[in-house]
Scaffold this active site. Structure first.
Site, PDB file in Angstrom:
ATOM      1  N   GLY A 245       1.028  -1.087   0.371  1.00 49.46           N
ATOM      2  CA  GLY A 245       0.384  -0.328  -0.203  1.00 49.46           C
ATOM      3  C   GLY A 245       0.660   1.439   0.516  1.00 49.46           C
TER       4      GLY A 245
ATOM      5  CB  THR B  49      -6.137  -1.920   4.910  1.00 51.13           C
ATOM      6  OG1 THR B  49      -4.804  -0.662   4.868  1.00 51.13           O
ATOM      7  CG2 THR B  49      -6.219  -0.891   6.656  1.00 51.13           C
TER       8      THR B  49
ATOM      9  CG  ASN C  23      -3.869  -1.154   0.572  1.00 48.40           C
ATOM     10  OD1 ASN C  23      -2.968  -1.638   1.277  1.00 48.40           O
ATOM     11  ND2 ASN C  23      -3.594  -0.143  -0.133  1.00 48.40           N
TER      12      ASN C  23
ATOM     13  CD  GLU D  57      -5.962   0.929   1.832  1.00 48.83           C
ATOM     14  OE1 GLU D  57      -5.803   0.881   3.368  1.00 48.83           O
ATOM     15  OE2 GLU D  57      -5.587   2.220   1.896  1.00 48.83           O
TER      16      GLU D  57
ATOM     17  CG  HIS E 140      -7.011 -14.651  12.192  1.00 51.83           C
ATOM     18  ND1 HIS E 140      -7.300 -15.346  13.324  1.00 51.83           N
ATOM     19  CD2 HIS E 140      -5.771 -14.514  11.718  1.00 51.83           C
ATOM     20  CE1 HIS E 140      -6.937 -16.492  13.011  1.00 51.83           C
ATOM     21  NE2 HIS E 140      -5.465 -15.903  11.937  1.00 51.83           N
TER      22      HIS E 140
ATOM     23  NE  ARG F   2     -16.935   4.715  10.402  1.00 55.90           N
ATOM     24  CZ  ARG F   2     -16.266   5.522  10.277  1.00 55.90           C
ATOM     25  NH1 ARG F   2     -15.904   6.103   8.835  1.00 55.90           N
ATOM     26  NH2 ARG F   2     -15.047   4.960   9.803  1.00 55.90           N
TER      27      ARG F   2
ATOM     28  CG  PHE G 213     -12.168  10.804  12.037  1.00 54.45           C
ATOM     29  CD1 PHE G 213     -13.116  10.215  12.852  1.00 54.45           C
ATOM     30  CD2 PHE G 213     -11.776   9.685  11.183  1.00 54.45           C
ATOM     31  CE1 PHE G 213     -13.978   9.885  12.755  1.00 54.45           C
ATOM     32  CE2 PHE G 213     -12.986   8.813  10.477  1.00 54.45           C
ATOM     33  CZ  PHE G 213     -13.763   8.602  11.223  1.00 54.45           C
TER      34      PHE G 213
END
Ligand code: ADP
Ligand code: MG
Length: 157
Positions: free
Chosen positions: A17, A29, A31, A81, A86, A106, A111
Site C-alpha cells: 500500500g 489493511t 491493499n 483495503e 484476525h 458508513r 477526523f
C-alpha cells in the site's frame, strides 16, 4: 446506493500500500492492486463496509473494508483495503485475498485526531462483528466462493 452491488465477491493479489502506517495503528489493511480496484463497479460508494475474507486457502475470517480515494492518483482513483479481524503470524503480501462484501457501515469521514480515527475504526470493527453474526451475513461465510479454485470469480450468483 451502497447496498445495490452487495454481496460483492472479489479475489486478487495483496500488494504494497502507500504506507499510511495502518499497521502502526494496530489496524493493518491488505491493499488490492489497481487492476482489481478497477474491476469494482464504478458506482459503488466510498466508505466502510464489512464481510468475510480468506488468504490463500486459509480460514474465512470477519473483515472490515474501506473503499476510499487513492492519494497516489490525486484522489481520482479508488483504493480498496481490507482489515481482517484476525491476528496473523506473518504478513501475506503477494498472496491471493478472497473477499465477499456483505454490508455497508458508513461513508468516509475526516477526523480531528488520530485518537478519534482509531476509536471510529474500533467501533466499525465491533459493528462488523455484530452484523456478521446475523444469519443473512453468516451464511456467506460458507459460500462456495471460498472453496473454488483460484481464478474463478463468480459474482451476482
Ligand atoms: P500497506 O500500506 O503496505 O498496505 P499496512 O500497514 O496497511 O501496509 O499493512 C498491510 C499488510 O499487513 C497486509 O498487506 C498484510 O500482509 C499484513 N497483515 C497482517 N495482518 C493483517 C490483518 N489482520 N489484516 C490485513 N492485513 C494484515
Ligand atoms: Mg494497507
Amino acid at each position: 446506493g451502497a447496498m445495490r452491488n452487495l454481496p460483492y465477491f472479489c479475489r486478487g493479489e495483496v500488494v504494497k500500500g502507500f504506507g499510511r502506517g495502518s499497521k502502526e495503528l494496530g489496524i493493518p489493511t491488505a491493499n488490492f492492486s489497481e487492476q482489481v480496484v478497477e474491476s469494482f463497479p464504478s458506482d459503488i460508494p466510498t466508505g466502510i463496509y464489512y464481510g468475510w475474507a480468506c488468504v490463500g486457502n486459509g480460514d474465512v475470517h470477519k473483515m472490515v473494508l474501506s473503499i476510499g480515494w487513492n492519494p497516489f492518483y490525486k484522489n481520482i482513483k479508488k483504493s480498496v483495503e481490507t482489515h481482517i479481524i484476525h491476528t496473523f503470524k506473518e504478513d501475506f503480501y503477494g498472496e491471493i485475498l478472497s473477499i465477499v462484501i456483505t454490508g455497508y457501515i458508513r461513508p468516509e469521514k475526516n477526523f480531528d485526531s488520530l485518537d478519534a480515527l482509531i476509536s471510529a475504526i474500533q467501533e466499525d470493527i465491533e459493528e462488523a462483528k455484530r452484523q456478521l453474526d446475523l444469519p443473512e451475513h453468516l451464511k456467506l461465510k460458507e459460500d462456495n466462493f471460498f472453496h473454488l479454485p483460484e481464478g474463478k470469480i463468480v459474482n451476482n450468483h
